[in-house]
Design an enzyme around this catalytic site. Structure first.
Site, mmCIF file in Angstrom:
data_model
loop_
_atom_site.group_PDB
_atom_site.id
_atom_site.type_symbol
_atom_site.label_atom_id
_atom_site.label_comp_id
_atom_site.label_asym_id
_atom_site.label_seq_id
_atom_site.Cartn_x
_atom_site.Cartn_y
_atom_site.Cartn_z
ATOM 1 N N SER A 240 18.132 11.239 74.102
ATOM 2 C CA SER A 240 19.262 11.984 74.685
ATOM 3 C C SER A 240 19.678 11.664 76.254
ATOM 4 O O SER A 240 18.800 11.223 76.802
ATOM 5 C CB SER A 240 19.060 13.549 74.435
ATOM 6 O OG SER A 240 19.858 14.153 75.032
ATOM 7 N N SER A 241 21.060 11.720 76.325
ATOM 8 C CA SER A 241 21.649 11.587 77.521
ATOM 9 C C SER A 241 22.402 12.383 77.886
ATOM 10 O O SER A 241 23.503 12.955 77.130
ATOM 11 C CB SER A 241 22.625 10.264 77.442
ATOM 12 O OG SER A 241 22.799 9.565 78.782
ATOM 13 N N GLU B 97 12.258 10.002 67.134
ATOM 14 C CA GLU B 97 13.006 10.673 66.318
ATOM 15 C C GLU B 97 11.902 11.646 65.250
ATOM 16 O O GLU B 97 12.022 11.622 63.994
ATOM 17 C CB GLU B 97 14.023 10.285 65.302
ATOM 18 C CG GLU B 97 15.258 9.620 66.377
ATOM 19 C CD GLU B 97 16.503 9.052 65.967
ATOM 20 O OE1 GLU B 97 16.657 9.735 64.689
ATOM 21 O OE2 GLU B 97 17.150 8.378 66.445
ATOM 22 N N THR C 186 9.136 10.517 63.576
ATOM 23 C CA THR C 186 8.565 9.775 63.069
ATOM 24 C C THR C 186 7.241 9.128 63.162
ATOM 25 O O THR C 186 6.409 8.674 62.504
ATOM 26 C CB THR C 186 9.413 8.386 62.399
ATOM 27 O OG1 THR C 186 9.523 7.705 63.645
ATOM 28 C CG2 THR C 186 10.819 8.918 62.061
ATOM 29 N N TYR D 284 33.315 7.341 73.784
ATOM 30 C CA TYR D 284 32.753 8.421 73.072
ATOM 31 C C TYR D 284 34.464 8.958 72.263
ATOM 32 O O TYR D 284 35.205 9.012 72.772
ATOM 33 C CB TYR D 284 32.521 9.749 73.889
ATOM 34 C CG TYR D 284 32.156 10.809 72.996
ATOM 35 C CD1 TYR D 284 30.655 11.067 72.988
ATOM 36 C CD2 TYR D 284 32.975 11.879 72.540
ATOM 37 C CE1 TYR D 284 30.320 12.176 72.014
ATOM 38 C CE2 TYR D 284 32.399 13.024 72.010
ATOM 39 C CZ TYR D 284 31.204 13.215 71.739
ATOM 40 O OH TYR D 284 30.703 14.160 71.304
#
Ligand SMILES: Cc1cc2nc3c(=O)[nH]c(=O)nc-3n(C[C@H](O)[C@H](O)[C@H](O)COP(=O)(O)OP(=O)(O)OC[C@H]3O[C@@H](n4cnc5c(N)ncnc54)[C@H](O)[C@@H]3O)c2cc1C
Length: 586
Positions: free
Chosen positions: A246-247, A295, A297, A503
């Site tokens: 995340s950022s 994530e 996994t 974005y």
């Protein structure tokens, strides 16, 4: 400024020193009244006046909503929920593993842990399209319980979906069983305590189910901050941030989460993995890089040690209007590459987002009335700024009084050399005050028959302008082919010296019954343009299920095959989050 006072990121009101948590007692407060069909809890943080202003703007640009579109969300108790695939005796055996933790097969609990927060997730819930639910939700309360639950899942052929705050927008928490019999969602809600602060080394340790505000409530009274403020800050967790790379909105100063983490404890099906890199280390490759962004996994983040920063004594906002998008991009690059005082936040809106920001404010709100009615006509004339082309930039500088002064001085110098107009502190402060409230607006617009979604990418400064052109053209063409109008706006944020994030916000009128088709057409067009033009497949949302079809192309097969071999080692039975990140095996 939004009248319903969203929470600003200032948590100095916290009570004295945090009590040392007892083992297994780390439980975070559940948000009151969760809006299971939308964002957050409690009432919307948008005043009706403000929503109306934005609706007027959208009606003018897109036409009114289509007949039958939108409407209120259904009642939870009216939904018909599929039964769990776990048998009662199995469930009992699972419960027996937990002494402090809990487990549930109740329908509502399973529903609350089966959907992320993308707009498609919310629309499916609003339309009661509940084809798949997780089969059981488990809240372990210790590392040992997490280990026991993973062993149980391996023995009973269950897929395990780790659950932090459930704010994934890429299908990361979808209850996919893969080749397994059923799905177990493993929530970190009971592993959510601050653990310790080493002020001397500026390192703080937390359990990974902790929400953003709790982290700052622990650090700020002690003079520190983590500096990680994603827009989902109030409802996302440290473990979720680490798992998705995340950022936060202040990443230009504090870096993204991969630059903050210094150590972690992960439960993998192979065993407990602990790493610590509080200083540089040359003893072989750094595996932590592989786990951050995995994530869910490869393993479950249960604890992490984070680099923290002394709270800056000063913070100041400034804002400007630039003549057009290209001048604005150059202005942003110049500022971000300033070696001495780079901003902590720098956001530059394109013409469309600027129009929405300026027009979409109610008369009672700062920038709107004062700027538009009194100052704007005169100043825009003076500066020869065209309202149809101009772009809004806001920036925040943090540090000592003199470094903040210097930052603002450079901001003004740069805007003068690009023909900009200084707007002072107001617009930046208004943005800061509502930055965590914006997701509530999406709920309002969904009810009103508009579909709103965001997508993001990043690239080097050299490629940013052309990439943006490609993405916007692809989005507009896709809308044209689908015969619906689209409002496409973008901003630049998360700036670095070498490049920046881009974005996009898309708003289209929902075509009742065709919303999924609308979204897929837009998403596919944008992602293909991004990947084709060398933008990042995601800057901070992650891969999840949504971006998986493009991951080979974007990252290269030699990389993704390497990931898969690690997956096969750490998770030999493939129970962890099937269907996410890794391209399907051939
Ligand atoms: C309105 C909105 C705004 C957003 N703004 C931002 C933003 O500004 N910046 C940003 O980076 N993201 C943003 N996001 C995306 C999302 O909030 C992030 O991906 C966030 O990191 C997810 O955290 P979470 O705790 O909600 O994780 P979840 O959604 O619960 O999980 C995300 C993924 O990580 C896995 N996972 C969760 N916890 C763990 C764990 N402890 N160990 C292993 N795997 C785990 C899950 O299985 C899933 O695959 C936004 C989302 C929304 C809805």
């Amino acid at each position: 400024v939004v009248s319903e006072s969203p929470t600003p990121p200032n948590f100095t009101r916290a009570p004295g020193p945090a009590p040392e948590p007892e083992k297994g007692q780390g439980r975070r407060e559940a948000p009151s009244l969760p809006r299971w069909w939308g964002w957050g809890s409690g009432e919307s943080r948008y005043s009706r006046e403000r929503v109306q202003k934005i609706l007027d703007f959208l009606r003018f640009r897109l036409g009114g909503p289509r007949e039958g579109a939108g409407g209120p969300p259904p009642e939870l108790h009216d939904l018909s929920l599929p039964p769990s695939r776990l048998s009662r005796p199995e469930f009992q055996r699972l419960r027996d593993l937990l002494s402090l933790g809990t487990a549930s097969m109740e329908g509502e609990e399973r529903l609350l842990h089966s959907f992320g927060k993308s707009s498609m997730d919310l629309l499916r819930l609003r339309h009661a399209q509940i084809s798949k639910l997780t089969d059981v939700v488990v809240h372990p309360a210790s590392v040992e319980e997490v280990q026991a639950v993973l062993a149980f899942a391996e023995d009973h052929d269950l897929a395990v979906v780790p659950w932090g705050g459930g704010t994934s927008v890429v299908g990361g928490v979808d209850p996919e069983e893969g080749s397994h019999r059923a799905v177990l969602t493993l929530s970190l809600a009971r592993l959510a305590e601050p653990l310790s602060l080493d002020a001397t080394s500026r390192l703080a340790r937390f359990q990974c189910g902790i929400y953003g505000p709790e982290i700052e409530r622990y650090l700020q009274p002690r003079g520190f901050t983590l500096g990680h403020f994603p827009q989902s800050f109030e409802y996302s967790t440290l473990g979720g941030w680490l798992s998705t790379r995340s950022s936060g909105q202040e990443s230009s100063r504090y870096g993204d989460i991969s630059q903050m983490v210094r150590g972690a404890k992960l439960v993998t099906p192979r065993g407990l993995l602990v790493w610590d890199r509080s200083t540089s280390e040359a003893a072989g490759p750094d595996l932590s890089e592989v786990f951050v962004g995995s994530e869910g996994t490869l393993g479950i983040f249960v604890e992490a040690t984070m680099r923290v920063h002394p709270r800056p004594p000063e913070s100041r906002w400034d804002a400007a209007l630039l003549p057009d998008w290209y001048a604005a991009l150059e202005f942003a690059r110049e500022l971000s590459q300033s070696d001495e005082t780079p901003p902590s936040v720098l956001r530059v809106s394109d013409t469309e987002e600027t129009a929405l920001t300026l027009e979409g404010r109610a008369p009672s709100e700062t920038l709107g009335s004062r700027f538009r009615d009194r100052l704007a006509p005169h100043l825009l004339d003076l500066k020869k700024l065209d309202p149809e082309a101009m772009c809004l930039a806001i920036a925040n500088f943090q540090g000592t009084a003199s470094s903040v002064d210097e930052g603002v001085r450079r901001f003004r110098q740069a805007l003068r050399s690009h023909g900009g107009l200084d707007l002072g502190r107001g617009p930046g402060e208004a943005w800061k005050n509502e930055r965590f409230a914006l997701p509530y607006l999406r709920d309002e617009l969904l009810s009103e028959g508009y579909f709103v979604e965001t997508l993001e990418t990043a690239s080097s400064w050299s490629d940013l302008g052309p990439l943006d052109q490609e993405v916007k053209t692809a989005l507009r063409d896709a809308a044209h082919r689908g015969k619906f109008p689209a409002f496409v706006a973008a901003h630049l944020s998360h700036t670095e010296t070498t490049g920046s994030g881009l974005y996009y916000t898309l708003v289209v009128p929902q075509l009742p019954g065709r919303e999924e088709e609308q979204w897929e057409a837009l998403k596919r067009a944008a992602t293909e343009a991004i990947v084709h033009h060398g933008g990042t497949l995601s800057h901070h949302h992650g891969v999840g299920r949504l971006h998986r079809p493009w991951v080979d192309q974007a990252r290269g097969q030699l990389t993704t095959r390497g990931w898969r071999s690690l997956k096969e080692f750490y998770d030999p039975k493939g129970i962890l989050n099937p269907g996410k990140v890794h391209p399907a095996s051939r």
